[in-house]
Each structure stands twice: as structure tokens, then as C-alpha cells.
Design a protein around this motif. Structure first.
Motif, PDB file in Angstrom:
ATOM      1  N   GLN A 156      23.511   3.670 -19.118  1.00 50.32           N
ATOM      2  CA  GLN A 156      24.716   3.392 -18.343  1.00 50.32           C
ATOM      3  C   GLN A 156      24.394   2.515 -17.140  1.00 50.32           C
ATOM      4  N   GLN A 157      25.335   1.634 -16.838  1.00 50.49           N
ATOM      5  CA  GLN A 157      25.163   0.764 -15.686  1.00 50.49           C
ATOM      6  C   GLN A 157      25.566   1.508 -14.416  1.00 50.49           C
ATOM      7  N   ALA A 158      25.006   1.097 -13.316  1.00 47.96           N
ATOM      8  CA  ALA A 158      25.380   1.691 -12.033  1.00 47.96           C
ATOM      9  C   ALA A 158      26.806   1.274 -11.703  1.00 47.96           C
ATOM     10  N   PRO A 159      27.613   2.141 -11.073  1.00 50.56           N
ATOM     11  CA  PRO A 159      28.994   1.772 -10.756  1.00 50.56           C
ATOM     12  C   PRO A 159      29.028   0.611  -9.760  1.00 50.56           C
ATOM     13  N   ILE A 160      30.050  -0.217  -9.904  1.00 54.14           N
ATOM     14  CA  ILE A 160      30.198  -1.377  -9.026  1.00 54.14           C
ATOM     15  C   ILE A 160      30.708  -0.875  -7.676  1.00 54.14           C
TER      16      ILE A 160
END
Length: 137
Positions: free
Chosen positions: A45-49
Motif C-alpha cells: 500500500q502507498q502512503a496516504p497523500i
């Protein structure tokens, strides 16, 4: 068993010569779940913007021809709301005078907006209907 392992090690590919570029990395195959979405593992999962910083609202400078006139943003309960001009025109504004208590308009505009009705007998008759009146079946 040991002599049989030696020929396999010799059959392994030798290191690339110093002059050739390294081989391109093998593309990673990712399974696609139902609906065509990529399945992600917890580590993928990508880090939240982070949210954008709040903007400072700067009021627009009104044009010189309406700088001293009452705009929609200036209206309140104590200011006459009678429109002056057409809303599409650049110099459209509101009256802005002190209101007649209990009404949304000043005394002058209350006189225009609230006209007394004449008694029933003193009213003019409506004009005749065109083409001889309504159709009767």
C-alpha cells in the motif's frame, strides 16, 4: 553423490564479462482480482497523500464603478434589498438605504412594491380575449 553435484555447478551460467551491461530485471507479475483491481498486500500500500495546506481567501477588488455601491455580500436585515439594474450588467447593485421597519425595502421602494388595491367596483375590466374569447364545447 558429491561427484554428481559438481557437474551441475559447472553447468550454471558463468558471470557476465566486464564489458556487457547487466541484464534487465524480470517484470513482476501481479495478479488481478475480481473486477480488474490489483490485489495489494499490506506492504504494497502507498502512503496516504498529505492534505493540501489551507488557502487564504483574499476578497476580490470591486471595479471602480461599483466600489461604493451595495453588493449581494453587503445585504443584511437593515439594508434595502431593492435591485438596481439587471443582474447580468456589471453595475448591478442593491439600493442600500435604511429599511422601513418590518419590510425588506426602504420607504420609497415599499411604496412601489406594496401598492394598495382598489375596491372591487373601481377596478378596470380586463381587456377582451383575442379571437372572441375561450372555446366552449
Amino acid at each position: 553423490a558429491a561427484p554428481a553435484a559438481a557437474p551441475r555447478a559447472a553447468a550454471a551460467p558463468a558471470a557476465a564479462p566486464a564489458g556487457t551491461p547487466p541484464a534487465a530485471p524480470t517484470p513482476r507479475i501481479v495478479s488481478v482480482g475480481p473486477g480488474g483491481f490489483l490485489r495489494q498486500g499490506p506492504g504494497d500500500q502507498q502512503a496516504p497523500i498529505p492534505p493540501a495546506p489551507p488557502r487564504r481567501l483574499v476578497p476580490a477588488k470591486p471595479s471602480p464603478e461599483i466600489a461604493d455601491k451595495t453588493s449581494l455580500l453587503d445585504l443584511n436585515d437593515r439594508i434595502c434589498r431593492w435591485p438596481m439594474g439587471h443582474p447580468g450588467e456589471p453595475d448591478f447593485h442593491f439600493c442600500g438605504e435604511k429599511v422601513n421597519p418590518g419590510f425588506p425595502y426602504c420607504v420609497e421602494h415599499c411604496g412601489r412594491a406594496y401598492q394598495a388595491q382598489l375596491p372591487r367596483g373601481a377596478r378596470r375590466t380586463p381587456p377582451p380575449m383575442p379571437f372572441g374569447g375561450p372555446r366552449v364545447r
